[in-house]
Scaffold this motif. Structure first.
Motif, PDB file in Angstrom:
ATOM      1  N   LEU A   1     -57.849 -32.077 -27.105  1.00 39.58           N
ATOM      2  CA  LEU A   1     -58.745 -31.387 -28.035  1.00 39.58           C
ATOM      3  C   LEU A   1     -60.203 -31.555 -27.631  1.00 39.58           C
ATOM      4  CD1 LEU A   1     -57.082 -32.131 -31.504  1.00 39.58           C
ATOM      5  CD2 LEU A   1     -57.217 -29.921 -30.333  1.00 39.58           C
ATOM      6  N   TRP A   2     -60.571 -32.761 -27.190  1.00 36.67           N
ATOM      7  CA  TRP A   2     -61.958 -32.978 -26.785  1.00 36.67           C
ATOM      8  C   TRP A   2     -62.329 -32.171 -25.543  1.00 36.67           C
ATOM      9  CZ3 TRP A   2     -66.026 -34.351 -29.186  1.00 36.67           C
ATOM     10  CH2 TRP A   2     -66.003 -35.280 -30.222  1.00 36.67           C
ATOM     11  N   THR A   3     -61.347 -31.857 -24.677  1.00 37.59           N
ATOM     12  CA  THR A   3     -61.667 -31.098 -23.468  1.00 37.59           C
ATOM     13  C   THR A   3     -62.057 -29.655 -23.777  1.00 37.59           C
ATOM     14  OG1 THR A   3     -59.335 -30.495 -23.127  1.00 37.59           O
ATOM     15  CG2 THR A   3     -60.142 -32.502 -22.058  1.00 37.59           C
ATOM     16  N   VAL A   4     -61.658 -29.138 -24.942  1.00 37.52           N
ATOM     17  CA  VAL A   4     -61.980 -27.748 -25.302  1.00 37.52           C
ATOM     18  C   VAL A   4     -62.837 -27.678 -26.565  1.00 37.52           C
ATOM     19  CG1 VAL A   4     -59.944 -26.787 -24.178  1.00 37.52           C
ATOM     20  CG2 VAL A   4     -59.792 -27.546 -26.559  1.00 37.52           C
ATOM     21  N   ALA A   5     -63.350 -28.806 -27.034  1.00 33.94           N
ATOM     22  CA  ALA A   5     -64.156 -28.820 -28.260  1.00 33.94           C
ATOM     23  C   ALA A   5     -65.616 -28.547 -27.919  1.00 33.94           C
ATOM     24  CB  ALA A   5     -64.027 -30.166 -28.966  1.00 33.94           C
TER      25      ALA A   5
ATOM     26  N   ARG B   1     -67.889 -28.051 -30.636  1.00 33.88           N
ATOM     27  CA  ARG B   1     -68.508 -28.846 -31.710  1.00 33.88           C
ATOM     28  C   ARG B   1     -67.400 -29.523 -32.508  1.00 33.88           C
ATOM     29  NH1 ARG B   1     -71.954 -26.233 -35.807  1.00 33.88           N
ATOM     30  NH2 ARG B   1     -70.404 -24.535 -35.738  1.00 33.88           N
ATOM     31  N   TRP B   2     -67.572 -30.837 -32.700  1.00 34.44           N
ATOM     32  CA  TRP B   2     -66.563 -31.593 -33.451  1.00 34.44           C
ATOM     33  C   TRP B   2     -67.219 -32.855 -33.985  1.00 34.44           C
ATOM     34  CZ3 TRP B   2     -61.284 -33.717 -31.218  1.00 34.44           C
ATOM     35  CH2 TRP B   2     -60.465 -34.089 -32.295  1.00 34.44           C
TER      36      TRP B   2
ATOM     37  N   ALA C   1     -61.307 -32.640 -39.278  1.00 37.90           N
ATOM     38  CA  ALA C   1     -60.159 -33.210 -38.579  1.00 37.90           C
ATOM     39  C   ALA C   1     -59.908 -32.524 -37.240  1.00 37.90           C
ATOM     40  CB  ALA C   1     -58.908 -33.105 -39.449  1.00 37.90           C
ATOM     41  N   LEU C   2     -60.368 -31.281 -37.090  1.00 42.94           N
ATOM     42  CA  LEU C   2     -60.197 -30.532 -35.861  1.00 42.94           C
ATOM     43  C   LEU C   2     -61.549 -29.994 -35.404  1.00 42.94           C
ATOM     44  CD1 LEU C   2     -56.924 -28.531 -36.669  1.00 42.94           C
ATOM     45  CD2 LEU C   2     -57.147 -30.520 -35.163  1.00 42.94           C
ATOM     46  N   PRO C   3     -61.668 -29.645 -34.119  1.00 40.80           N
ATOM     47  CA  PRO C   3     -62.947 -29.095 -33.646  1.00 40.80           C
ATOM     48  C   PRO C   3     -63.362 -27.855 -34.427  1.00 40.80           C
ATOM     49  CG  PRO C   3     -61.526 -29.664 -31.798  1.00 40.80           C
ATOM     50  CD  PRO C   3     -60.690 -29.802 -33.034  1.00 40.80           C
TER      51      PRO C   3
END
Length: 281
Positions: free
Chosen positions: A43-47, A49-50, A55-57
């Protein structure tokens, strides 16, 4: 007298087995422990803004991928250096481990167990004080900040896997095969090259993969001996994570994770139980 739960909940000839509940809970917990961090990493590789409390980007995209692989980025240089250092580490480690493993497996050496344990010494002490002193020594002889210096540091750790697995691989081969080759006129070197070495190849391949992965993920030695002249992926991952740039850190971690998973599948394919049973013997 307490009756089993299955008999208590037996209705109309049907049996209700309640043991699936703790089994499902345990399996769910294991799945969360294993796949939870990986999911968070992906998830962090495609976020884009988070932030808390989401709970999700909030936004998804690949702009950070473009930054990582941009010409001014260090990812490609770091990846190239990591692969180069890991490959050279494998080459040097196997060059030393093949004759050492063969001697430990075939010859009646005095203090054989002590020799095997000696290869564990680099793993027995904290890395930080060792590498600080190694960096000071390498600086005096001109190896600090060079690829050969980083390779030498990685070899000290890689030899543990290389020698132990190579010894197990040669020990798992029946000596009568070599003796049969010698009995029909083959010399010692030719018997080793044509008979023993091909049979030991799966174990040697597995040791090479372990050494490669150990070198690919090594941070402390790479930092004290190589930085800042030799950029490597673990260093890029650390600096990105320390700076709070979790997207770049996650992309770097994914680049390290993909070859690790692939190589471990190869290890599972080639490292047989008969080799594993000989490790440490």
């Amino acid at each position: 007298m307490t009756r089993p739960a299955s008999s208590v909940f037996r209705r109309s000839g049907l049996t209700l087995d309640l043991w699936w509940i703790p089994r499902a809970l345990i399996l769910g917990l294991l799945a969360f422990v294993i796949f939870g961090p990986l999911t968070n990493l992906l998830l962090w590789t495609v976020a884009e803004r988070w932030y808390f409390p989401h709970a999700l980007p909030i936004d998804y995209g690949f702009s950070y991928w473009a930054r990582v692989f941009a010409p001014r980025g260090n990812a490609m240089e770091s990846l190239g250096n990591s692969l180069l250092v890991a490959s050279l580490t494998v080459l040097v480690s196997l060059t030393l481990a093949i004759p050492a493993g063969y001697a430990l497996a075939r010859l009646q050496l005095p203090c054989r167990a002590v020799i095997l344990i000696a290869f564990l010494i680099p793993q027995a002490f904290p890395n930080l004080p060792v590498y600080v002193n190694v960096a000071r020594l390498f600086y005096q002889i001109g190896l600090n900040g060079t690829v050969p210096g980083v390779v030498l540091v990685h070899v000290t750790h890689g030899l543990v896997y290389a020698v132990w697995i190579a010894t197990a691989a040669f020990a798992a081969i029946d000596r009568e095969l070599e003796q049969a080759a010698r009995s029909i006129g083959a010399g010692a070197l030719r018997a080793f090259r044509d008979v023993t070495l091909p049979l030991a190849a799966p174990g040697l391949l597995a040791s090479a993969i372990f050494v490669f992965l150990e070198s690919l993920d090594e941070f402390t030695g790479s930092y004290f001996v190589g930085a800042p002249d030799v950029n490597m992926l673990p260093l890029l991952l650390y600096s990105a994570g320390a700076g709070g740039n979790y997207q770049i850190a996650s992309i770097s971690a994914l680049l390290l994770l993909v070859p690790s998973i692939g190589f471990m599948l190869v290890v599972e394919r080639f490292l047989k139980s008969d080799v594993l049973s000989k490790v440490g013997q």
